[in-house]
Design a protein around this motif. Structure first.
Motif, PDB file in Angstrom:
ATOM      1  N   GLU A  57      34.582  28.024  52.223  1.00  0.00           N
ATOM      2  CA  GLU A  57      34.982  29.430  52.374  1.00  0.00           C
ATOM      3  C   GLU A  57      35.680  29.932  51.115  1.00  0.00           C
ATOM      4  OE1 GLU A  57      34.235  31.554  54.771  1.00  0.00           O
ATOM      5  OE2 GLU A  57      33.023  29.954  55.647  1.00  0.00           O
ATOM      6  N   ASN A  58      36.521  29.091  50.515  1.00  0.00           N
ATOM      7  CA  ASN A  58      37.230  29.507  49.304  1.00  0.00           C
ATOM      8  C   ASN A  58      36.307  29.577  48.097  1.00  0.00           C
ATOM      9  OD1 ASN A  58      40.487  29.654  49.338  1.00  0.00           O
ATOM     10  ND2 ASN A  58      39.743  28.373  51.008  1.00  0.00           N
ATOM     11  N   ALA A  59      35.226  28.780  48.130  1.00  0.00           N
ATOM     12  CA  ALA A  59      34.276  28.815  47.019  1.00  0.00           C
ATOM     13  C   ALA A  59      33.613  30.182  46.899  1.00  0.00           C
ATOM     14  CB  ALA A  59      33.219  27.733  47.212  1.00  0.00           C
ATOM     15  N   LYS A  60      33.513  30.878  48.011  1.00  0.00           N
ATOM     16  CA  LYS A  60      32.856  32.186  48.017  1.00  0.00           C
ATOM     17  C   LYS A  60      33.806  33.320  47.627  1.00  0.00           C
ATOM     18  CE  LYS A  60      31.445  31.657  52.278  1.00  0.00           C
ATOM     19  NZ  LYS A  60      30.783  31.874  53.578  1.00  0.00           N
ATOM     20  N   LEU A  61      35.082  32.972  47.404  1.00  0.00           N
ATOM     21  CA  LEU A  61      36.075  34.007  47.096  1.00  0.00           C
ATOM     22  C   LEU A  61      36.173  34.323  45.605  1.00  0.00           C
ATOM     23  CD1 LEU A  61      39.011  32.959  49.466  1.00  0.00           C
ATOM     24  CD2 LEU A  61      37.298  34.739  49.840  1.00  0.00           C
ATOM     25  N   VAL A  62      35.528  33.514  44.754  1.00  0.00           N
ATOM     26  CA  VAL A  62      35.611  33.750  43.305  1.00  0.00           C
ATOM     27  C   VAL A  62      34.807  34.986  42.923  1.00  0.00           C
ATOM     28  CG1 VAL A  62      34.999  32.838  41.043  1.00  0.00           C
ATOM     29  CG2 VAL A  62      35.995  31.331  42.745  1.00  0.00           C
ATOM     30  N   ARG A  63      35.459  35.918  42.243  1.00  0.00           N
ATOM     31  CA  ARG A  63      34.774  37.127  41.772  1.00  0.00           C
ATOM     32  C   ARG A  63      35.371  37.524  40.424  1.00  0.00           C
ATOM     33  NH1 ARG A  63      38.631  38.294  45.387  1.00  0.00           N
ATOM     34  NH2 ARG A  63      39.894  40.178  45.124  1.00  0.00           N
ATOM     35  N   ALA A  64      34.679  38.390  39.717  1.00  0.00           N
ATOM     36  CA  ALA A  64      35.137  38.778  38.371  1.00  0.00           C
ATOM     37  C   ALA A  64      34.994  40.288  38.167  1.00  0.00           C
ATOM     38  CB  ALA A  64      34.334  38.035  37.311  1.00  0.00           C
ATOM     39  N   ARG A  65      35.975  40.875  37.483  1.00  0.00           N
ATOM     40  CA  ARG A  65      35.921  42.293  37.100  1.00  0.00           C
ATOM     41  C   ARG A  65      35.717  42.348  35.589  1.00  0.00           C
ATOM     42  NH1 ARG A  65      40.620  45.429  39.526  1.00  0.00           N
ATOM     43  NH2 ARG A  65      41.861  44.249  37.998  1.00  0.00           N
ATOM     44  N   HIS A  74      36.313  41.619  28.569  1.00  0.00           N
ATOM     45  CA  HIS A  74      37.283  40.911  29.407  1.00  0.00           C
ATOM     46  C   HIS A  74      36.650  40.590  30.758  1.00  0.00           C
ATOM     47  CE1 HIS A  74      41.000  41.935  26.972  1.00  0.00           C
ATOM     48  NE2 HIS A  74      40.074  42.738  26.431  1.00  0.00           N
ATOM     49  N   TYR A  75      36.772  39.329  31.163  1.00  0.00           N
ATOM     50  CA  TYR A  75      36.406  38.912  32.511  1.00  0.00           C
ATOM     51  C   TYR A  75      37.700  38.589  33.262  1.00  0.00           C
ATOM     52  CZ  TYR A  75      31.441  38.331  31.328  1.00  0.00           C
ATOM     53  OH  TYR A  75      30.125  38.544  30.961  1.00  0.00           O
ATOM     54  N   GLU A  76      38.062  39.451  34.201  1.00  0.00           N
ATOM     55  CA  GLU A  76      39.279  39.219  34.987  1.00  0.00           C
ATOM     56  C   GLU A  76      38.883  38.512  36.283  1.00  0.00           C
ATOM     57  OE1 GLU A  76      43.182  41.662  36.661  1.00  0.00           O
ATOM     58  OE2 GLU A  76      41.504  42.732  35.727  1.00  0.00           O
ATOM     59  N   LEU A  77      39.277  37.241  36.392  1.00  0.00           N
ATOM     60  CA  LEU A  77      38.855  36.416  37.523  1.00  0.00           C
ATOM     61  C   LEU A  77      39.834  36.506  38.686  1.00  0.00           C
ATOM     62  CD1 LEU A  77      37.541  33.099  35.934  1.00  0.00           C
ATOM     63  CD2 LEU A  77      36.225  34.993  36.858  1.00  0.00           C
ATOM     64  N   PHE A  78      39.269  36.424  39.897  1.00  0.00           N
ATOM     65  CA  PHE A  78      40.064  36.405  41.125  1.00  0.00           C
ATOM     66  C   PHE A  78      39.585  35.223  41.976  1.00  0.00           C
ATOM     67  CE2 PHE A  78      39.933  40.728  39.636  1.00  0.00           C
ATOM     68  CZ  PHE A  78      41.223  41.205  39.834  1.00  0.00           C
ATOM     69  N   PHE A 126      28.853  35.118  34.234  1.00  0.00           N
ATOM     70  CA  PHE A 126      28.841  35.459  32.813  1.00  0.00           C
ATOM     71  C   PHE A 126      27.426  35.773  32.310  1.00  0.00           C
ATOM     72  CE2 PHE A 126      32.465  32.752  33.660  1.00  0.00           C
ATOM     73  CZ  PHE A 126      33.503  33.457  33.067  1.00  0.00           C
ATOM     74  N   ASP A 127      27.377  36.764  31.439  1.00  0.00           N
ATOM     75  CA  ASP A 127      26.109  37.165  30.796  1.00  0.00           C
ATOM     76  C   ASP A 127      26.196  36.769  29.321  1.00  0.00           C
ATOM     77  OD1 ASP A 127      23.766  38.244  30.002  1.00  0.00           O
ATOM     78  OD2 ASP A 127      24.265  40.321  30.487  1.00  0.00           O
ATOM     79  N   LEU A 148      42.818  34.742  33.591  1.00  0.00           N
ATOM     80  CA  LEU A 148      43.023  33.925  34.786  1.00  0.00           C
ATOM     81  C   LEU A 148      44.335  34.249  35.499  1.00  0.00           C
ATOM     82  CD1 LEU A 148      41.813  30.663  33.101  1.00  0.00           C
ATOM     83  CD2 LEU A 148      40.687  31.720  35.045  1.00  0.00           C
ATOM     84  N   LYS A 149      44.832  35.476  35.291  1.00  0.00           N
ATOM     85  CA  LYS A 149      46.103  35.860  35.907  1.00  0.00           C
ATOM     86  C   LYS A 149      46.047  35.759  37.427  1.00  0.00           C
ATOM     87  CE  LYS A 149      49.533  39.590  36.005  1.00  0.00           C
ATOM     88  NZ  LYS A 149      49.871  40.940  35.517  1.00  0.00           N
ATOM     89  N   GLU A 150      44.893  36.151  38.010  1.00  0.00           N
ATOM     90  CA  GLU A 150      44.745  36.139  39.464  1.00  0.00           C
ATOM     91  C   GLU A 150      43.905  34.948  39.934  1.00  0.00           C
ATOM     92  OE1 GLU A 150      46.392  38.132  41.301  1.00  0.00           O
ATOM     93  OE2 GLU A 150      47.156  39.377  39.665  1.00  0.00           O
ATOM     94  N   SER A 151      43.787  33.936  39.088  1.00  0.00           N
ATOM     95  CA  SER A 151      43.023  32.748  39.440  1.00  0.00           C
ATOM     96  C   SER A 151      43.852  31.516  39.120  1.00  0.00           C
ATOM     97  CB  SER A 151      41.696  32.725  38.674  1.00  0.00           C
ATOM     98  OG  SER A 151      40.918  31.620  39.068  1.00  0.00           O
ATOM     99  N   ARG A 152      43.270  30.351  39.372  1.00  0.00           N
ATOM    100  CA  ARG A 152      43.995  29.104  39.103  1.00  0.00           C
ATOM    101  C   ARG A 152      43.010  27.982  38.844  1.00  0.00           C
ATOM    102  NH1 ARG A 152      45.966  24.545  41.576  1.00  0.00           N
ATOM    103  NH2 ARG A 152      47.959  23.791  40.764  1.00  0.00           N
TER     104      ARG A 152
END
Length: 512
Positions: free
Chosen positions: A396-404, A414-418, A433-434, A446-450
Motif C-alpha cells: 500500500e505504501n509503495a503506491k503512495l510515491v508521487r512527484a511534482r 525540480h522533482y519534488e517527491l512525496f 523521471f523523463d 526529498l523534503k516530503e520523502s525519506r
C-alpha cells in the motif's frame, strides 16, 4: 518491591484475590495433567511446573493478575525431544529456554510485541478460544479395553452434559445475585457437592491421574555438558522460548485491554525466563502464560499479584495434602468453566467487522486462527500474520510515491517527491523521471520523502547513472540527517550528489 507496594494498595481486595486464585488453582489441575500426558512425562512434572512458573511470574512478572504454568503450546514442542532423547534432555532444554528468555528481556526486545497488528491479535484470541473449546471435547470420550476411543452416549453423556450446563448456568447467573464469591468457584463447589452427595457416576479428576506427591526436588539435568548436548537441545529451547514469550506477551496485551492498564513486556520476559530456568532445575517441563486461566482470574475480579501466588501455592497444597479431595471433583464442572472461558475469549465483535475492514485484515485474522487451531503453533501463526500484514502495508505504501515537476528560472528541473522511498516503491520511483527530455541539470527534492533502505539508495544511484549516461547531472536536496548519514555510509558502493541546504546566521540578543 512491587509485591509490597501492591499489599499497601488501598484498593486491594484480599478476599477476591484469594478466592480468584483458588478458582484458578482448581482449573490448573486437569490442564497440567493433560499437558504432561501430551509431553509424555509424569503428571507430577506438569503440576510442579505449573507451581514453580506460576509462583515466580506472579511475584516478579510484568503483568499482575496473569497466570502462568505448564501449557499445551510448550508440550507440543517438547514431545519429540522426550521420545527421542529422554526426559533429562527436556530438563536441560527448559534451563536453556529460561536463559534465552532472560536474554531477550534484558535486551528489551519484548517491546516488539507492539508490532503485532490488531488483526493478528483477533486471530490469536479467536484461535485460542477454539483450541480451549476443542481441548475439552476429550472429556466426552472414553477408551475401551482395546485402546480405541469412543464418544460417550446414553446416560453417561446426559449426566456429563447436564453438569456442564449447570456449571455454565451458575457462572452466568450468579453475578446477578452476588459478586461476593467468584461464580466459577461456586459452580465447581456446587456441582462437586451434588455429585459426591448423590454418588453420581461421572468422570472425576482422579480418573485422569493421581495428583498426590511431595515437594519438588532440586535436580541438575543428568546430561553430558558438552557441545553435542547443546546441538540437541538448543533448537528445542529456542522454539520453546519464542513460543512461550509470544503467547505470554500476547496474553499480557489481551489483559491490558480488558483491565485498561499496561503491563511491562520486558519485565515479563525476564520473569518467564527466570521461572523456566528454575523449573528446569526442579525437573519441570517449562511453560508460559495461560490465557484461559488468566481470563478466569481476571473475570473473577483479581487484579493483583496475590491471586497468582494463591493459585500456585494452592496447587502445591493440592499435591501435598489435598489430592484425595481434589480427585473427587467432577470433570464436568471444570469443562463447564473452560467452556465459559472459551466463549468469553472469542472476539465475537471481529465477526461483525469483516465487511468493514480491508480484505487483508480479514485474511490475516482467519489465517492466524486457522494455524493456531490446526497446528497449535502460536509462534508460526503470529509470525505468518505479522509477515502478511507487513507485506500488505509495504504494498500500500509503495503506491503512495508521487512527484511534482517544476522548472525554475535557471532552466533547472525540480522533482519534488512525496511518500517513502523503500524496496516496495523503487519501481514506481524510477518511472517518475523523463531522462531523455529533461534539462542538463535536475534537482530531486526529498523534503516530503525519506530514504528508508538499501533498495532506496540503489534507486537513487541508478537514476543518477541514467542521467550521467546522457551527460546530465542530478542533485539531491532536503535530505533528513538520517538519510544523509545513510547515503554517506554507502558512499563506497554508490555515487550520489546531495546539496547541503544553506544555513544563515541570524543576529540575536544573546550576542549583544
Amino acid at each position: 518491591m512491587a509485591f509490597i507496594e501492591n499489599i499497601k494498595n488501598d484498593e486491594l481486595n484480599i478476599k477476591n484475590e484469594a478466592l480468584s486464585g483458588l478458582t484458578v488453582s482448581l482449573a490448573l489441575v486437569p490442564e497440567a495433567v493433560a499437558f504432561s500426558i501430551i509431553a509424555n512425562v509424569s503428571p507430577l512434572v506438569g503440576l510442579y511446573s505449573a507451581f514453580i512458573i506460576g509462583l515466580i511470574t506472579a511475584i516478579i512478572g510484568g503483568r499482575p493478575g496473569m497466570i502462568s504454568g505448564a501449557t499445551g503450546a510448550i508440550a507440543v514442542v517438547v514431545v519429540a525431544l522426550v521420545i527421542q532423547q529422554g526426559v533429562e534432555y527436556l530438563f536441560a532444554a527448559v534451563v536453556l529456554m529460561g536463559i534465552i528468555q532472560i536474554t531477550i528481556g534484558a535486551l528489551k526486545l519484548g517491546k516488539f510485541i507492539r508490532l503485532v497488528p490488531h488483526a493478528v491479535m483477533f486471530g490469536f484470541v479467536n484461535g485460542l478460544a477454539i483450541v480451549i473449546f476443542m481441548a475439552q471435547l476429550s472429556q466426552f470420550k472414553f477408551t475401551d479395553i482395546n485402546g480405541i476411543e469412543h464418544w460417550l452416549g446414553g446416560q453417561a453423556l446426559m449426566v456429563m452434559l447436564g453438569f456442564v450446563g449447570l456449571t455454565m448456568a451458575i457462572i452466568y447467573l450468579m453475578p446477578r445475585l452476588t459478586k461476593a464469591v467468584p461464580a466459577s468457584l461456586t459452580a465447581i463447589i456446587v456441582v462437586s457437592a451434588i455429585v459426591i452427595t448423590l454418588q453420581i457416576q461421572t468422570r472425576t479428576v482422579g480418573d485422569i491421574a493421581s495428583i498426590a506427591g511431595g515437594l519438588p526436588k532440586f535436580h541438575i539435568p543428568q546430561v553430558p555438558f558438552n557441545l553435542e548436548t547443546l546441538k540437541i537441545v538448543f533448537p528445542y529451547s529456542l522454539i520453546m522460548a519464542l513460543v512461550g514469550l509470544i503467547e505470554s506477551l500476547l496474553t499480557l496485551t489481551v489483559i491490558d485491554e480488558m483491565t485498561e492498564t499496561r503491563g511491562r513486556a520486558n519485565r515479563e520476559s525476564i520473569a518467564q525466563g527466570v521461572a523456566n530456568f528454575v523449573c528446569g532445575l526442579f525437573g519441570g517441563m517449562g511453560g508460559c502464560a495461560m490465557i484461559g486461566q488468566s481470563l478466569i482470574n481476571i473475570n473473577s475480579g483479581a487484579r493483583n499479584r496475590i491471586s497468582g501466588i494463591v493459585a500456585a501455592v494452592g496447587l502445591l497444597l493440592f499435591v501435598l495434602v489435598g489430592a484425595p479431595l481434589i480427585e473427587m471433583i467432577p470433570m464436568a464442572a471444570l469443562v463447564g468453566v473452560m467452556f465459559v472461558v472459551a466463549i468469553g475469549t472469542f472476539e465475537w465483535a471481529s465477526l461483525k467487522i469483516f465487511s468493514k475492514v480491508p480484505i487483508t485484515d480479514v485474511i490475516v485474522m482467519v489465517l492466524v486462527a486457522t494455524i493456531t487451531v490446526i497446528y497449535h503453533n502460536l509462534a508460526v501463526a503470529v509470525i505468518a500474520g505479522v509477515v502478511i500484514s507487513a507485506l500488505a502495508f509495504a504494498w500500500e505504501n509503495a503506491k503512495l510515491v508521487r512527484a511534482r515537476e517544476t522548472v525554475d528560472e535557471n532552466g533547472i528541473k525540480h522533482y519534488e517527491l512525496f511518500g517513502p522511498l523503500f524496496f516496495g516503491s523503487v519501481t514506481e520511483f524510477q518511472n517518475k523521471f523523463d531522462v531523455l527530455n529533461d534539462p542538463d541539470e535536475i534537482i530531486i527534492d526529498l523534503k516530503e520523502s525519506r530514504v528508508a533502505d538499501h533498495s532506496a539508495i540503489e534507486a537513487l544511484n541508478k537514476i543518477t547513472e541514467r542521467y550521467a549516461k546522457v551527460g546530465k547531472k542530478v542533485h539531491l536536496r532536503h535530505l533528513s540527517e538520517d538519510c544523509q548519514m545513510l547515503l554517506d555510509n554507502a558512499s563506497a558502493i554508490i555515487d550520489v550528489n546531495h546539496w547541503e541546504d544553506p544555513h544563515y546566521k541570524v543576529p540575536s540578543d544573546i550576542l549583544a
